[in-house]
Scaffold this active site. Structure first.
Site, PDB file in Angstrom:
ATOM      1  N   CYS A 395       2.305   2.574   0.542  1.00  0.00           N
ATOM      2  CA  CYS A 395       3.428   2.270   1.684  1.00  0.00           C
ATOM      3  C   CYS A 395       3.841   3.754   2.126  1.00  0.00           C
ATOM      4  O   CYS A 395       4.456   4.323   1.160  1.00  0.00           O
ATOM      5  CB  CYS A 395       4.725   1.440   1.268  1.00  0.00           C
ATOM      6  SG  CYS A 395       6.205   1.453   2.515  1.00  0.00           S
ATOM      7  N   CYS A 398       7.485   4.549   1.614  1.00  0.00           N
ATOM      8  CA  CYS A 398       8.023   4.715   0.167  1.00  0.00           C
ATOM      9  C   CYS A 398       7.405   5.824  -0.486  1.00  0.00           C
ATOM     10  O   CYS A 398       8.043   6.282  -1.287  1.00  0.00           O
ATOM     11  CB  CYS A 398       7.626   3.441  -0.505  1.00  0.00           C
ATOM     12  SG  CYS A 398       7.741   1.796   0.470  1.00  0.00           S
TER      13      CYS A 398
END
Ligand SMILES: *[C@@H]1O[C@H](CO)[C@@H](O)[C@H](O)[C@H]1NC(C)=O
Ligand SMILES: *[C@@H]1O[C@H](CO)[C@@H](O)[C@H](O)[C@H]1NC(C)=O
Length: 469
Positions: A395, A398
């Site tokens: 992600c 992230c």
């Protein structure tokens, strides 16, 4: 006779106390707040300061000023390469998720000063920019530099390539590297979880935590299939490690905890086509930190979060001389703002320095020189690995915050391992021995800003859980 009476009375009152305690009102069951925070109250073992003092200091003195600093142009733009391939496995990207997306900056959004300064070193490099506005890269400006500066430039480059970098240099000169506005891409719940997210933490704990050969279970505290006895084995193993290696594990665990506090505090509570509402999700927090739900792990994680906080606080208090030097600027090209920001930065650092940290100075990163160097090298290699693992985070958002926080922690450790060099720095003029790049400075303060936010969020969760059984 007197003595016998005394004895009898003593016996009777003891029996009475025993009986009474048996008939006492049953103790009210613990609140959810107590189950999460039982290990984080009173004195912490790493510091002769109590949690309440840290909370007050952080939440009311440090946090507001730090937030203000981090909103400034110098600190909000972070250059990062989010497109490096994962070196360990073929990654299954979750980057299609809307909440994982990172919006890079359009190039006209980033102040010119930062763009042209990015290849240079925060301190002397900043001065060079004024000398040669046109220069795009350090290499291109050579002719206009004095011999002394050229020598210095060579030194810094060498220095940057040398073993002092805890994190894989994120090749910010790569065409894939982009500026990201951290304020527009806040760290919050993205829905990135499950086996993918797990694998990352597992690799980090397993491969990198000075793992003993004998223990085969996943060290990731989130792993669910763990028995109590294995748990104890794990912790007794941890106890047996030397202080610094234990410290490494606790730092990683603290980082993990901090990230989870954020995700619980900025959870996507409502998601309709009309609006998205982000806020505290108490259930999510409990699942990660409640003593019963996590079989005792949760409170330890929170304790490690404070440990991480104190380590970064300590690094910041040690690096003050570097920022105090008159040549140091937070260069963005806006003179007035840059000067104001430096004043704010120094205010924050002096505030930190005034906090009584009283760590046991001998137990950390000290020891005899040969041993310390070996340890420094070990830490460095582990950190490099962790920053490479961040390239495997599926992600983007992230990945961004993971990279930033790893680099920030790496910078804090670099500072702690360079304590003597910093203390002996010349007050002005070039310093060959110790340097921080703009990237390191931005990541150091933003990473600390994250932990400081976590500590503040803990206060909110404590209140929210006060009446939950
Ligand atoms: C780094 O990661 C690789 C791959 O997971 C592993 O083989 C190696 O032992 C790790 N090195 C350190 C110092 O953790
Ligand atoms: C809070 O988190 C839990 C998972 O921990 C989830 O099941 C629940 O739906 C969340 N609550 C809200 C209001 O989104």
């Amino acid at each position: 006779m007197d003595r016998r009476w005394g004895f009898l009375i003593g016996l009777l009152s003891a029996a009475w106390l025993l009986l009474r305690s048996g008939h006492d009102e049953p103790r009210p069951p613990e609140t959810a707040a107590q189950r999460c925070f039982c290990q984080v109250s009173g004195y912490l073992d790493d510091c002769t300061c109590d949690v309440e003092t840290i909370d007050k200091f952080n939440n009311y003195r440090l946090f507001p000023r730090l937030q203000k600093l981090l909103e400034s142009d110098y600190f909000r733009y972070y250059k990062v390469n989010l497109r490096r391939p994962c070196p360990f496995w073929k990654d299954i990207s979750q980057c299609g998720r809307r909440d994982c997306a990172v919006k890079p900056c359009q190039s006209d959004e980033v102040p010119d000063g930062i763009k042209s300064a990015s290849y240079k070193y925060s301190e002397e490099g900043n001065n060079l920019i004024e000398e040669c506005e046109q220069a795009e890269r350090l290499g291109a400006v050579d002719e206009s530099l004095s011999e002394e500066t050229q020598k210095a430039v060579l030194q810094w480059t060498k220095h940057d390539d040398s073993s002092d970098n805890f994190c894989e240099a994120d090749d910010i000169q790569s065409p894939d590297a982009e500026y990201v506005d951290l304020l527009l891409n806040p760290e919050r719940y993205t829905g990135y979880k499950g086996p993918d997210a797990w694998r990352i933490w597992n690799v980090i704990y397993e491969e990198n935590c000075f793992k003993p050969q004998t223990i085969k279970r996943p060290l990731n505290p989130l792993a669910s299939s763990q028995g109590k006895s294995e748990e104890n084995t794990f912790y007794s193993w941890l106890e047996g490690l030397c202080v610094e290696k234990r410290a490494f594990y606790r730092l990683i665990s603290g980082l993990h905890a901090s990230i989870n506090v954020h995700l619980s505090a900025r959870y996507l509570l409502q998601d309709t086509w009309l609006e998205q509402i982000w806020g505290h999700n108490v259930t999510e927090f409990q699942q990660r930190f409640d003593g019963i739900l996590t079989e005792g792990e949760g409170p330890r994680r929170l304790k490690n979060l404070y440990f991480l906080y104190l380590i970064e606080l300590k690094a910041l208090s040690k690096v003050v001389p570097f920022f105090e030097r008159p040549d140091f600027q937070l260069f963005t090209g806006n003179k007035v703002q840059d000067a104001d920001n430096k004043i704010l930065l120094l205010e924050i650092l002096h505030e930190i320095k005034s906090f009584p940290l009283h760590f046991d100075e001998n137990s950390f990163f000290a020891g005899d020189k040969k041993e310390a160097n070996k340890l420094k090298e070990e830490f460095r290699l582990h950190f490099r690995n962790i920053s490479r693992i961040m390239d495997c985070v599926g992600c983007f958002k992230c990945r961004l915050w993971g990279k930033l926080q790893t680099q920030g922690l790496g910078t804090a450790l670099k500072i702690l391992f360079s304590e003597k060099l910093i203390a002996n720095m010349p007050e002005s003029g070039p310093s060959y021995e110790f340097q921080l790049t703009r990237q390191e400075i931005v990541s150091l303060f933003n990473a600390f800003g994250r932990i400081s936010t976590s500590v503040k969020e803990l206060e909110n969760f404590r209140n929210l859980l006060q009446n939950v059984r």
